[in-house]
Design a protein around this motif. Structure first.
Motif, PDB file in Angstrom:
ATOM      1  N   ARG A 198     -91.940  30.953   0.317  1.00 45.77           N
ATOM      2  CA  ARG A 198     -91.415  29.490   0.013  1.00 45.77           C
ATOM      3  C   ARG A 198     -89.943  29.251   0.228  1.00 45.77           C
ATOM      4  N   ALA A 199     -88.888  30.480  -0.069  1.00 44.67           N
ATOM      5  CA  ALA A 199     -87.573  29.993   0.340  1.00 44.67           C
ATOM      6  C   ALA A 199     -87.361  29.909   1.803  1.00 44.67           C
ATOM      7  N   GLN A 200     -88.085  30.782   2.523  1.00 43.95           N
ATOM      8  CA  GLN A 200     -87.886  30.487   4.072  1.00 43.95           C
ATOM      9  C   GLN A 200     -88.548  29.248   4.640  1.00 43.95           C
ATOM     10  N   ILE A 201     -89.547  28.858   3.992  1.00 47.23           N
ATOM     11  CA  ILE A 201     -90.246  27.611   4.510  1.00 47.23           C
ATOM     12  C   ILE A 201     -89.371  26.404   4.074  1.00 47.23           C
ATOM     13  N   LEU A 202     -88.911  26.427   2.734  1.00 47.94           N
ATOM     14  CA  LEU A 202     -87.976  25.226   2.336  1.00 47.94           C
ATOM     15  C   LEU A 202     -86.890  25.311   2.934  1.00 47.94           C
ATOM     16  N   SER A 203     -86.161  26.350   3.308  1.00 43.35           N
ATOM     17  CA  SER A 203     -84.855  26.366   4.000  1.00 43.35           C
ATOM     18  C   SER A 203     -84.940  25.781   5.435  1.00 43.35           C
ATOM     19  N   GLU A 204     -86.157  26.088   5.969  1.00 47.21           N
ATOM     20  CA  GLU A 204     -86.390  25.399   7.406  1.00 47.21           C
ATOM     21  C   GLU A 204     -86.558  23.804   7.260  1.00 47.21           C
ATOM     22  N   ILE A 205     -87.241  23.589   6.264  1.00 41.87           N
ATOM     23  CA  ILE A 205     -87.515  21.965   6.209  1.00 41.87           C
ATOM     24  C   ILE A 205     -86.354  21.452   5.967  1.00 41.87           C
ATOM     25  N   VAL A 206     -85.421  21.718   5.061  1.00 40.05           N
ATOM     26  CA  VAL A 206     -84.172  21.324   4.980  1.00 40.05           C
ATOM     27  C   VAL A 206     -83.264  21.216   6.048  1.00 40.05           C
ATOM     28  N   ARG A 207     -83.245  22.316   6.718  1.00 42.69           N
ATOM     29  CA  ARG A 207     -82.323  22.620   7.910  1.00 42.69           C
ATOM     30  C   ARG A 207     -82.957  21.602   8.952  1.00 42.69           C
ATOM     31  N   ARG A 208     -84.138  21.545   9.108  1.00 43.79           N
ATOM     32  CA  ARG A 208     -84.613  20.381  10.262  1.00 43.79           C
ATOM     33  C   ARG A 208     -84.475  19.085   9.875  1.00 43.79           C
ATOM     34  N   PHE A 209     -84.909  18.702   8.720  1.00 36.99           N
ATOM     35  CA  PHE A 209     -84.967  17.384   8.220  1.00 36.99           C
ATOM     36  C   PHE A 209     -84.369  17.226   6.828  1.00 36.99           C
ATOM     37  N   PRO A 210     -82.911  17.164   6.809  1.00 36.74           N
ATOM     38  CA  PRO A 210     -82.275  16.992   5.712  1.00 36.74           C
ATOM     39  C   PRO A 210     -82.477  15.550   5.005  1.00 36.74           C
ATOM     40  N   GLU A 211     -82.624  14.594   5.839  1.00 39.19           N
ATOM     41  CA  GLU A 211     -82.724  13.144   4.995  1.00 39.19           C
ATOM     42  C   GLU A 211     -84.340  13.112   4.459  1.00 39.19           C
ATOM     43  N   ALA A 212     -85.202  14.081   4.609  1.00 35.25           N
ATOM     44  CA  ALA A 212     -86.544  13.952   4.277  1.00 35.25           C
ATOM     45  C   ALA A 212     -86.508  14.164   2.517  1.00 35.25           C
ATOM     46  N   GLY A 213     -85.477  14.626   1.957  1.00 34.23           N
ATOM     47  CA  GLY A 213     -85.334  14.878   0.398  1.00 34.23           C
ATOM     48  C   GLY A 213     -86.343  15.701  -0.081  1.00 34.23           C
ATOM     49  N   VAL A 214     -86.748  16.757   0.547  1.00 29.45           N
ATOM     50  CA  VAL A 214     -87.683  17.693  -0.167  1.00 29.45           C
ATOM     51  C   VAL A 214     -86.763  18.919  -0.775  1.00 29.45           C
ATOM     52  N   ASP A 215     -86.979  18.869  -2.206  1.00 30.90           N
ATOM     53  CA  ASP A 215     -86.393  19.816  -3.114  1.00 30.90           C
ATOM     54  C   ASP A 215     -87.342  20.947  -3.338  1.00 30.90           C
ATOM     55  N   ALA A 216     -88.736  20.825  -3.154  1.00 26.67           N
ATOM     56  CA  ALA A 216     -89.395  22.221  -3.589  1.00 26.67           C
ATOM     57  C   ALA A 216     -90.696  21.939  -2.668  1.00 26.67           C
ATOM     58  N   VAL A 217     -91.379  22.908  -2.713  1.00 24.80           N
ATOM     59  CA  VAL A 217     -92.520  22.988  -1.851  1.00 24.80           C
ATOM     60  C   VAL A 217     -93.688  23.720  -2.797  1.00 24.80           C
ATOM     61  N   ARG A 218     -94.684  23.209  -2.971  1.00 22.37           N
ATOM     62  CA  ARG A 218     -95.777  23.852  -3.793  1.00 22.37           C
ATOM     63  C   ARG A 218     -97.051  24.040  -3.078  1.00 22.37           C
ATOM     64  N   PHE A 219     -97.665  25.201  -3.092  1.00 17.41           N
ATOM     65  CA  PHE A 219     -98.698  25.839  -2.360  1.00 17.41           C
ATOM     66  C   PHE A 219     -99.791  25.853  -3.317  1.00 17.41           C
ATOM     67  N   ILE A 220    -101.175  25.225  -2.903  1.00 19.46           N
ATOM     68  CA  ILE A 220    -102.431  25.152  -3.626  1.00 19.46           C
ATOM     69  C   ILE A 220    -103.444  25.815  -2.767  1.00 19.46           C
ATOM     70  N   GLY A 221    -104.516  26.268  -3.375  1.00 25.35           N
ATOM     71  CA  GLY A 221    -105.499  27.029  -2.554  1.00 25.35           C
ATOM     72  C   GLY A 221    -106.367  25.544  -2.113  1.00 25.35           C
ATOM     73  N   PRO A 222    -107.696  26.418  -1.750  1.00 25.14           N
ATOM     74  CA  PRO A 222    -108.638  25.376  -1.059  1.00 25.14           C
ATOM     75  C   PRO A 222    -109.291  24.387  -2.024  1.00 25.14           C
ATOM     76  N   ASP A 223    -109.521  23.145  -1.619  1.00 25.82           N
ATOM     77  CA  ASP A 223    -110.074  22.106  -2.558  1.00 25.82           C
ATOM     78  C   ASP A 223    -111.694  22.567  -2.700  1.00 25.82           C
ATOM     79  N   VAL A 224    -111.982  22.931  -3.768  1.00 26.09           N
ATOM     80  CA  VAL A 224    -113.375  23.154  -4.307  1.00 26.09           C
ATOM     81  C   VAL A 224    -113.800  22.451  -5.290  1.00 26.09           C
ATOM     82  N   PRO A 225    -114.966  21.963  -5.242  1.00 26.95           N
ATOM     83  CA  PRO A 225    -115.487  21.108  -6.373  1.00 26.95           C
ATOM     84  C   PRO A 225    -115.412  21.702  -7.752  1.00 26.95           C
ATOM     85  N   SER A 226    -115.093  20.922  -8.712  1.00 25.71           N
ATOM     86  CA  SER A 226    -114.909  21.401 -10.027  1.00 25.71           C
ATOM     87  C   SER A 226    -115.917  20.541 -10.985  1.00 25.71           C
ATOM     88  N   TRP A 227    -116.576  21.225 -12.123  1.00 18.48           N
ATOM     89  CA  TRP A 227    -117.277  20.454 -13.110  1.00 18.48           C
ATOM     90  C   TRP A 227    -116.444  19.908 -14.168  1.00 18.48           C
TER      91      TRP A 227
END
Length: 169
Positions: free
Chosen positions: A123-152
């Protein structure tokens, strides 16, 4: 019969140069080709060939439009999505994709829970790369989720508590 000489154009000045100078508002003379006419105060902005009247490139016009309209942050976020393969790496981008951006949090969906867990460690490596390349994007955090599976448990027809599929009771 030879043409009569134009009194405004000296004989040694080519006709094309004399026409150019006449259109620029300069009086051609045998002594100096750069003598400028006097400008009136009211024709500075509207006159042809005045400073600042040169056409602008399309890229410059669009960049000014996006800056004035306040679209820079949104376009930077779109650039993060568009260049995700470069930001995260080729192998990682084959197994992930950006799915949402809300309140400074970029949500990335992975193919499997194993990829989501691995990305949480990176996470820290990916977030620092995003902030370095696109500082005006306003990305403060990155959240990772698993696959989208149906839920009851979620959806428009979900029943709170023990529902109709309860066979134990």
């Amino acid at each position: 019969m030879p043409e009569p000489a134009d009194p405004a154009r000296p004989a040694d000045l080519p006709e094309t140069v004399a026409t150019y100078l006449r259109l620029r508002g300069l009086q051609p003379s045998p002594n100096s080709w750069r003598r400028r006419r006097r400008r009136r105060a009211d024709d500075d902005e509207n006159g042809p060939f005045t400073p600042g009247r040169d056409p602008h490139g399309v890229g410059d016009v669009i960049a000014d439009l996006t800056r004035q309209s306040g679209w820079d942050a949104q376009l930077a976020r779109e650039d993060v999505v568009r260049t995700w393969a470069e930001v995260a790496g080729e192998e990682t981008s084959r197994h992930t994709r950006p799915v949402a951006f809300s309140d400074g949090v970029l949500t990335i969906q992975a193919d499997s829970t194993a990829w989501a867990k691995q990305l949480q460690l990176m996470r820290a490596q990916i977030l620092s790369e995003i902030v370095r390349r696109f500082p005006e994007a306003g990305v403060d955090a990155v959240r990772f989720i698993g696959p989208d599976v149906p839920s009851w448990k979620w959806g428009p027809r979900a029943v709170p508590g023990r529902g109709p599929r309860d066979t134990y009771g």
